[in-house]
Design a protein around this motif. Structure first.
Motif, PDB file in Angstrom:
ATOM      1  N   GLU A 143       0.830  -1.199   0.000  1.00 42.65           N
ATOM      2  CA  GLU A 143       0.000   0.000   0.000  1.00 42.65           C
ATOM      3  C   GLU A 143       0.867   1.253   0.000  1.00 42.65           C
ATOM      4  O   GLU A 143       1.858   1.340   0.713  1.00 42.65           O
ATOM      5  CB  GLU A 143      -0.912   0.008   1.218  1.00 42.65           C
ATOM      6  CG  GLU A 143      -1.910   1.151   1.220  1.00 42.65           C
ATOM      7  CD  GLU A 143      -2.811   1.127   2.433  1.00 42.65           C
ATOM      8  OE1 GLU A 143      -4.038   1.168   2.256  1.00 42.65           O
ATOM      9  OE2 GLU A 143      -2.279   1.057   3.556  1.00 42.65           O
ATOM     10  N   VAL A 144       0.482   2.238  -0.822  1.00 43.25           N
ATOM     11  CA  VAL A 144       1.195   3.512  -0.900  1.00 43.25           C
ATOM     12  C   VAL A 144       0.421   4.561  -0.113  1.00 43.25           C
ATOM     13  O   VAL A 144      -0.810   4.603  -0.157  1.00 43.25           O
ATOM     14  CB  VAL A 144       1.336   3.957  -2.377  1.00 43.25           C
ATOM     15  CG1 VAL A 144       1.888   5.376  -2.466  1.00 43.25           C
ATOM     16  CG2 VAL A 144       2.239   2.992  -3.132  1.00 43.25           C
ATOM     17  N   VAL A 145       1.138   5.410   0.625  1.00 43.50           N
ATOM     18  CA  VAL A 145       0.518   6.516   1.344  1.00 43.50           C
ATOM     19  C   VAL A 145       0.738   7.791   0.536  1.00 43.50           C
ATOM     20  O   VAL A 145       1.874   8.182   0.265  1.00 43.50           O
ATOM     21  CB  VAL A 145       1.113   6.687   2.760  1.00 43.50           C
ATOM     22  CG1 VAL A 145       0.461   7.883   3.465  1.00 43.50           C
ATOM     23  CG2 VAL A 145       0.921   5.420   3.575  1.00 43.50           C
ATOM     24  N   LEU A 146      -0.370   8.418   0.114  1.00 41.65           N
ATOM     25  CA  LEU A 146      -0.327   9.667  -0.641  1.00 41.65           C
ATOM     26  C   LEU A 146      -0.608  10.836   0.287  1.00 41.65           C
ATOM     27  O   LEU A 146      -1.561  10.789   1.069  1.00 41.65           O
ATOM     28  CB  LEU A 146      -1.378   9.650  -1.757  1.00 41.65           C
ATOM     29  CG  LEU A 146      -1.193   8.636  -2.879  1.00 41.65           C
ATOM     30  CD1 LEU A 146      -2.466   8.540  -3.717  1.00 41.65           C
ATOM     31  CD2 LEU A 146      -0.011   9.032  -3.768  1.00 41.65           C
ATOM     32  N   ILE A 147       0.210  11.878   0.194  1.00 42.35           N
ATOM     33  CA  ILE A 147       0.041  13.045   1.062  1.00 42.35           C
ATOM     34  C   ILE A 147       0.029  14.297   0.198  1.00 42.35           C
ATOM     35  O   ILE A 147       0.998  14.571  -0.519  1.00 42.35           O
ATOM     36  CB  ILE A 147       1.181  13.155   2.093  1.00 42.35           C
ATOM     37  CG1 ILE A 147       1.424  11.815   2.788  1.00 42.35           C
ATOM     38  CG2 ILE A 147       0.878  14.244   3.110  1.00 42.35           C
ATOM     39  CD1 ILE A 147       2.707  11.767   3.594  1.00 42.35           C
ATOM     40  N   GLY A 148      -1.069  15.054   0.238  1.00 38.28           N
ATOM     41  CA  GLY A 148      -1.138  16.266  -0.565  1.00 38.28           C
ATOM     42  C   GLY A 148      -2.554  16.781  -0.687  1.00 38.28           C
ATOM     43  O   GLY A 148      -3.460  16.363   0.044  1.00 38.28           O
ATOM     44  N   THR A 149      -2.756  17.679  -1.643  1.00 36.79           N
ATOM     45  CA  THR A 149      -4.085  18.239  -1.865  1.00 36.79           C
ATOM     46  C   THR A 149      -4.981  17.197  -2.537  1.00 36.79           C
ATOM     47  O   THR A 149      -4.501  16.350  -3.295  1.00 36.79           O
ATOM     48  CB  THR A 149      -4.008  19.480  -2.757  1.00 36.79           C
ATOM     49  OG1 THR A 149      -3.529  19.097  -4.059  1.00 36.79           O
ATOM     50  CG2 THR A 149      -3.073  20.536  -2.165  1.00 36.79           C
ATOM     51  N   PRO A 150      -6.295  17.253  -2.294  1.00 36.34           N
ATOM     52  CA  PRO A 150      -7.201  16.279  -2.908  1.00 36.34           C
ATOM     53  C   PRO A 150      -7.107  16.241  -4.429  1.00 36.34           C
ATOM     54  O   PRO A 150      -7.196  15.166  -5.034  1.00 36.34           O
ATOM     55  CB  PRO A 150      -8.580  16.754  -2.443  1.00 36.34           C
ATOM     56  CG  PRO A 150      -8.320  17.459  -1.148  1.00 36.34           C
ATOM     57  CD  PRO A 150      -6.996  18.139  -1.332  1.00 36.34           C
ATOM     58  N   ALA A 151      -6.914  17.402  -5.070  1.00 36.86           N
ATOM     59  CA  ALA A 151      -6.866  17.443  -6.528  1.00 36.86           C
ATOM     60  C   ALA A 151      -5.720  16.609  -7.080  1.00 36.86           C
ATOM     61  O   ALA A 151      -5.854  15.970  -8.137  1.00 36.86           O
ATOM     62  CB  ALA A 151      -6.739  18.888  -7.010  1.00 36.86           C
ATOM     63  N   LEU A 152      -4.587  16.610  -6.381  1.00 29.66           N
ATOM     64  CA  LEU A 152      -3.432  15.850  -6.852  1.00 29.66           C
ATOM     65  C   LEU A 152      -3.471  14.400  -6.382  1.00 29.66           C
ATOM     66  O   LEU A 152      -3.179  13.489  -7.164  1.00 29.66           O
ATOM     67  CB  LEU A 152      -2.142  16.515  -6.386  1.00 29.66           C
ATOM     68  CG  LEU A 152      -1.736  17.778  -7.149  1.00 29.66           C
ATOM     69  CD1 LEU A 152      -0.489  18.407  -6.523  1.00 29.66           C
ATOM     70  CD2 LEU A 152      -1.475  17.469  -8.615  1.00 29.66           C
ATOM     71  N   THR A 153      -3.816  14.165  -5.121  1.00 28.07           N
ATOM     72  CA  THR A 153      -3.816  12.787  -4.638  1.00 28.07           C
ATOM     73  C   THR A 153      -4.865  11.954  -5.367  1.00 28.07           C
ATOM     74  O   THR A 153      -4.676  10.749  -5.557  1.00 28.07           O
ATOM     75  CB  THR A 153      -4.061  12.733  -3.121  1.00 28.07           C
ATOM     76  OG1 THR A 153      -5.278  13.427  -2.794  1.00 28.07           O
ATOM     77  CG2 THR A 153      -2.895  13.364  -2.362  1.00 28.07           C
ATOM     78  N   GLN A 154      -5.951  12.586  -5.819  1.00 31.83           N
ATOM     79  CA  GLN A 154      -6.965  11.857  -6.587  1.00 31.83           C
ATOM     80  C   GLN A 154      -6.356  11.270  -7.861  1.00 31.83           C
ATOM     81  O   GLN A 154      -6.602  10.111  -8.206  1.00 31.83           O
ATOM     82  CB  GLN A 154      -8.134  12.767  -6.945  1.00 31.83           C
ATOM     83  CG  GLN A 154      -9.204  12.091  -7.781  1.00 31.83           C
ATOM     84  CD  GLN A 154     -10.249  13.059  -8.311  1.00 31.83           C
ATOM     85  OE1 GLN A 154     -10.075  14.279  -8.256  1.00 31.83           O
ATOM     86  NE2 GLN A 154     -11.350  12.535  -8.839  1.00 31.83           N
ATOM     87  N   ARG A 155      -5.555  12.060  -8.558  1.00 29.04           N
ATOM     88  CA  ARG A 155      -4.946  11.597  -9.808  1.00 29.04           C
ATOM     89  C   ARG A 155      -3.966  10.450  -9.551  1.00 29.04           C
ATOM     90  O   ARG A 155      -3.950   9.449 -10.291  1.00 29.04           O
ATOM     91  CB  ARG A 155      -4.253  12.752 -10.519  1.00 29.04           C
ATOM     92  CG  ARG A 155      -5.226  13.811 -11.009  1.00 29.04           C
ATOM     93  CD  ARG A 155      -4.536  15.040 -11.562  1.00 29.04           C
ATOM     94  NE  ARG A 155      -5.508  16.090 -11.843  1.00 29.04           N
ATOM     95  CZ  ARG A 155      -5.773  16.577 -13.054  1.00 29.04           C
ATOM     96  NH1 ARG A 155      -5.114  16.129 -14.102  1.00 29.04           N
ATOM     97  NH2 ARG A 155      -6.683  17.514 -13.215  1.00 29.04           N
ATOM     98  N   TYR A 156      -3.152  10.599  -8.531  1.00 28.77           N
ATOM     99  CA  TYR A 156      -2.185   9.542  -8.239  1.00 28.77           C
ATOM    100  C   TYR A 156      -2.870   8.271  -7.774  1.00 28.77           C
ATOM    101  O   TYR A 156      -2.446   7.162  -8.096  1.00 28.77           O
ATOM    102  CB  TYR A 156      -1.166  10.035  -7.210  1.00 28.77           C
ATOM    103  CG  TYR A 156      -0.068  10.854  -7.847  1.00 28.77           C
ATOM    104  CD1 TYR A 156       1.176  10.299  -8.122  1.00 28.77           C
ATOM    105  CD2 TYR A 156      -0.300  12.173  -8.223  1.00 28.77           C
ATOM    106  CE1 TYR A 156       2.169  11.042  -8.737  1.00 28.77           C
ATOM    107  CE2 TYR A 156       0.687  12.922  -8.849  1.00 28.77           C
ATOM    108  CZ  TYR A 156       1.913  12.356  -9.097  1.00 28.77           C
ATOM    109  OH  TYR A 156       2.893  13.090  -9.726  1.00 28.77           O
ATOM    110  N   ARG A 157      -3.959   8.435  -7.036  1.00 23.86           N
ATOM    111  CA  ARG A 157      -4.697   7.252  -6.588  1.00 23.86           C
ATOM    112  C   ARG A 157      -5.296   6.511  -7.781  1.00 23.86           C
ATOM    113  O   ARG A 157      -5.252   5.276  -7.846  1.00 23.86           O
ATOM    114  CB  ARG A 157      -5.790   7.670  -5.605  1.00 23.86           C
ATOM    115  CG  ARG A 157      -6.481   6.494  -4.927  1.00 23.86           C
ATOM    116  CD  ARG A 157      -7.314   6.952  -3.742  1.00 23.86           C
ATOM    117  NE  ARG A 157      -7.748   5.843  -2.932  1.00 23.86           N
ATOM    118  CZ  ARG A 157      -8.210   5.957  -1.700  1.00 23.86           C
ATOM    119  NH1 ARG A 157      -8.288   7.142  -1.134  1.00 23.86           N
ATOM    120  NH2 ARG A 157      -8.592   4.888  -1.017  1.00 23.86           N
ATOM    121  N   LEU A 158      -5.860   7.254  -8.728  1.00 26.06           N
ATOM    122  CA  LEU A 158      -6.401   6.626  -9.937  1.00 26.06           C
ATOM    123  C   LEU A 158      -5.318   5.880 -10.705  1.00 26.06           C
ATOM    124  O   LEU A 158      -5.523   4.746 -11.162  1.00 26.06           O
ATOM    125  CB  LEU A 158      -7.031   7.693 -10.836  1.00 26.06           C
ATOM    126  CG  LEU A 158      -8.381   8.267 -10.425  1.00 26.06           C
ATOM    127  CD1 LEU A 158      -8.733   9.472 -11.294  1.00 26.06           C
ATOM    128  CD2 LEU A 158      -9.464   7.195 -10.534  1.00 26.06           C
TER     129      LEU A 158
END
Length: 300
Positions: free
Chosen positions: A251-266
């Motif tokens: 599992e990867v932990v993403l830290i940042g603004t929703p607009a950017l973390t959404q893209r990386y999560r996708l």
């Protein structure tokens, strides 16, 4: 746990954020201002700080910890980088005092790859905070932004990291290249177009070729301008992900603004990788952990 209130400040290049924390880490109040270090005249940091935070700092014994670019050569006081591997204790030991017992600056981290140095300022605090919030002491922590960070953590220590200029390259291509004439940068995220770009980035042809497709898809009316922005974003983020050993990360932990973390999560989900996301709470948790000798770990 410290018995003093903490003024936690993230002072970046273009903006500044602050939070007033109780001794137990509870957030009392937050504020944000377009007063990044580039807006502050030489010698003017004390005045800006007092203008924004004097009320919070007024109670006796209140302490302020500042992370981010305020500790750079262009900032308030230069706080030399702490070398990896580094964890909470190592970062805390390198904190620089501006006003002893009152205002201090967190140092940032440095790493080296093939003789070339890499650095971060502010993200190290977010990683420390994310470890507190998730109870994770091992894993891959990704911080999307103008200069994205991919950090490996083992046994509570940041063992190393790499920076990718993905956000800056997106800005350059979408605003200052021939592609700017075919993109609608005001359009929101189109998930299908974005994921098409992510898939295209894995064709083995490389970024310099694949990015040109954002022009030719428009030239032949294969994709409208409102979708091309997301497609280009997918090409760039896909190229970034292509260089990572993702399946070994779990599992990867993403830290940042929703607009950017959404893209990386996708993009990560398209690669079969699970991810969880955190926002500004990671910064405040990290600064509180550095302030408190024995921070209590909490589950997100």
């Amino acid at each position: 746990m410290s018995h003093t209130r903490l003024v936690a400040v993230d002072w970046g290049t273009s903006s500044l954020r602050g939070a007033l924390l109780e001794p137990d880490g509870r957030i009392v109040e937050e504020q944000s201002h377009p007063r990044g270090i580039l807006t502050v005249k030489h010698g003017g940091f004390t005045d800006v700080f007092e203008t924004l935070f004097a009320d919070w700092m007024r109670p006796q014994g209140t302490r302020c910890l500042i992370s981010g670019m305020a500790g750079s050569k262009q900032g308030w006081v230069e706080a030399p980088y702490c070398a990896c591997p580094a964890g909470l204790a190592e970062v805390r030991s390198r904190i620089m005092e501006i006003e002893p017992g009152r205002i201090s600056i967190v140092p940032g981290l440095c790493d080296t790859h093939d003789g070339v140095p890499d650095v971060m300022r502010g993200e190290e605090v977010q990683i420390l905070g994310a470890m507190v919030l998730t109870n994770l002491r091992d894993g891959l922590f990704v911080l999307p932004g103008t200069h994205n960070k991919w950090a490996r953590v083992k046994n509570g220590m940041v063992t190393g990291f790499r920076t990718f200029m993905t956000g800056e390259f997106y800005a350059l291509l979408s605003q200052h290249s021939i592609l700017s004439r075919t993109l609608d940068t005001s359009a929101g995220l189109d998930e299908a177009a974005f994921l098409q770009g992510v898939t295209q980035s894995d064709n083995g042809q490389g970024l310099l070729h694949n990015a040109f497709g954002a022009r030719t898809l428009s030239l032949f009316d294969r994709m409208p301008a409102r979708e091309l922005t997301s497609y280009l974003s997918g090409i760039l983020i896909g190229e970034e992900l292509r260089t990572q050993s993702l399946h070994a990360a779990g599992e990867v932990v993403l830290i940042g603004t929703p607009a950017l973390t959404q893209r990386y999560r996708l993009a990560l989900q398209a690669s079969g990788v699970r991810a969880r996301t955190l926002g500004s709470e990671a910064t405040w948790a990290g600064l509180h952990a550095l302030h408190a000798p024995n921070p209590t770990q909490r589950k997100q």
